[in-house]
Design a protein around this motif. Structure first.
Motif, short mmCIF file in Angstrom:
data_model
loop_
_atom_site.label_atom_id
_atom_site.label_comp_id
_atom_site.label_asym_id
_atom_site.label_seq_id
_atom_site.Cartn_x
_atom_site.Cartn_y
_atom_site.Cartn_z
N LYS A 1 -19.09 -20.32 50.03
CA LYS A 1 -20.25 -20.17 50.92
C LYS A 1 -20.31 -21.29 51.96
N VAL A 2 -19.69 -22.41 51.65
CA VAL A 2 -19.66 -23.51 52.64
C VAL A 2 -18.93 -23.04 53.89
N ALA B 1 -20.93 -20.13 55.55
CA ALA B 1 -22.09 -20.60 56.31
C ALA B 1 -21.64 -21.18 57.64
N GLN C 1 -28.55 -33.46 47.96
CA GLN C 1 -27.52 -33.46 49.00
C GLN C 1 -26.48 -34.53 48.73
N ASP D 1 -22.99 -24.21 46.12
CA ASP D 1 -22.76 -23.82 47.51
C ASP D 1 -23.87 -22.91 48.03
N ASN E 1 -25.82 -24.60 50.70
CA ASN E 1 -25.41 -24.47 52.10
C ASN E 1 -26.03 -23.24 52.75
N THR F 1 -29.43 -22.66 55.93
CA THR F 1 -29.33 -21.75 57.08
C THR F 1 -30.46 -20.74 57.13
#
Ligand SMILES: [Zn+2]
Ligand SMILES: [Zn+2]
Length: 346
Positions: free
Chosen positions: A136-137, A140, A266, A272, A275, A279
């Motif tokens: 997903k990093v 994103a 963080q 993930d 991340n 968004t």
């Protein structure tokens, strides 16, 4: 409101109607564990299933061959369920991602069943490699979640957790999820959830000198890890926040304390899904399939992910996610509050 209740009954019935095929799919993924970025079968089975039920499917999105996007309907709001399906090297589905992938697909199908009435777009986004690189990093960074009203998934665990911080009269219950690893043999493979908790308590200690005289923040760590030779994959704490004025408590103190926890998360790296939640508004509740003494990433947890308890969590997750989608799709006021909370950072 009565209308919304009826839609929720409809999504529940849709999940129940598909019970047998959902369990079969979850067991098939469980029996064919594929590690990060090699989830060819699992991603294809999920994408094929959704396509055969009327979703438009794009495969290999974001330059990741085992990622996909399935969508149904059109326009706003755009509600996405995120499917994970990667396994762990050696342990197989010790994190229960067979349940996550199937539950998110099921939630998508259930939401589709009412989408004609609610309007909007229902998406199921296949997100590979949670365990390794954090697919997903990349997704994103490559815009996969842009424009979504919200993103949702549920993770099987060893307790039920609705929100990572739950508010009740300003009692905060906070949890961190990291990754377990042997503390001596392979510490670098772990993600230490206790480090995050310690960092958060230090942050709060530093915050105290900036608080009003009457304000109080006090807490205890209720789970600091399971064994001294294992990097803690999970930690939890309870805190009480007090102040003379409700407004100060609500508007100022709560936000500052939560910021201490978010900053520490963080520093840890976190799942993930973090991340994604940077968004768009996102949720990542946990649904219990195991007793509290069985952590994820173990063989015992893997076996439970293919048991009656796992099937129950699968169906419950799908229903809860689909009902939440009904709320989001039908309630403009809720969408506005989500947006406001997201933009205000809590
Ligand atoms: Zn995991
Ligand atoms: Zn996981």
């Amino acid at each position: 409101m009565a209308d919304r209740d009826r839609l929720k009954e409809q999504v529940i019935a849709e999940v129940d109607r598909r019970r047998d095929e959902l369990i079969a799919l979850s067991l098939k993924i469980h029996a064919n564990p594929e590690i990060a970025f090699q989830e060819e079968k699992a991603s294809a089975w999920l994408a094929d299933y959704l396509e055969s039920e009327g979703f438009a499917v794009e495969r290999g999105i974001c330059q990741l061959p085992t990622a996909f996007r399935a969508s149904y309907g059109k326009g706003e709001p755009r509600v996405a369920f995120l499917a994970e399906y990667d396994a762990l090297p050696g342990v197989g589905h010790g994190c229960g991602h067979n349940i996550i992938g199937t539950a998110s697909a099921a939630a998508g199908l259930a939401a589709k069943a009412v989408a004609g009435e609610t309007g909007g777009t229902v998406l199921v986004i296949g997100t590979p490699a949670e365990e390794a690189a954090g697919g997903k990093v990349y997704m994103a960074a490559r815009g996969a979640f842009q424009g979504l009203t919200c993103a949702m998934m549920a993770h099987p665990g060893n307790r039920d957790v609705a929100v990572s911080y739950a508010l009740a009269c300003l009692e905060l219950n906070v949890e961190y999820h990291g990754k377990a690893a042997h503390a001596a043999a392979r510490p670098e493979a772990g993600l230490n959830a206790l480090d995050a908790m310690v960092a958060a308590f230090v942050n709060i200690g530093l915050l105290r000198q900036q608080l009003r005289d009457s304000a109080r923040v006090h807490g205890i760590i209720t789970d600091g890890g399971q064994a001294v030779n294992v990097i803690p994959h999970h930690t939890a704490a309870s805190l009480l926040l007090r102040a003379e004025e409700d407004a100060y408590l609500d508007e100022s103190l709560k936000g500052k304390v939560l910021a201490c926890f978010q900053a520490a998360a963080q520093a840890m790296g976190s799942t993930d899904m973090g991340n994604v939640s940077a968004t768009v508004p996102a949720i990542h509740p946990s649904v219990a399939v195991a007793p509290p003494d069985i952590p994820i990433h173990t063989e015992a947890f893997r076996d439970l992910a293919a048991s009656e308890a796992g099937h129950g969590a699968l169906l419950d997750s799908a229903k809860a996610l689909a009902m939440t989608a009904v709320d989001v799709l039908t309630d403009a006021g809720l969408r506005q509050r989500m947006r406001r909370e997201f933009e205000g950072g809590g």
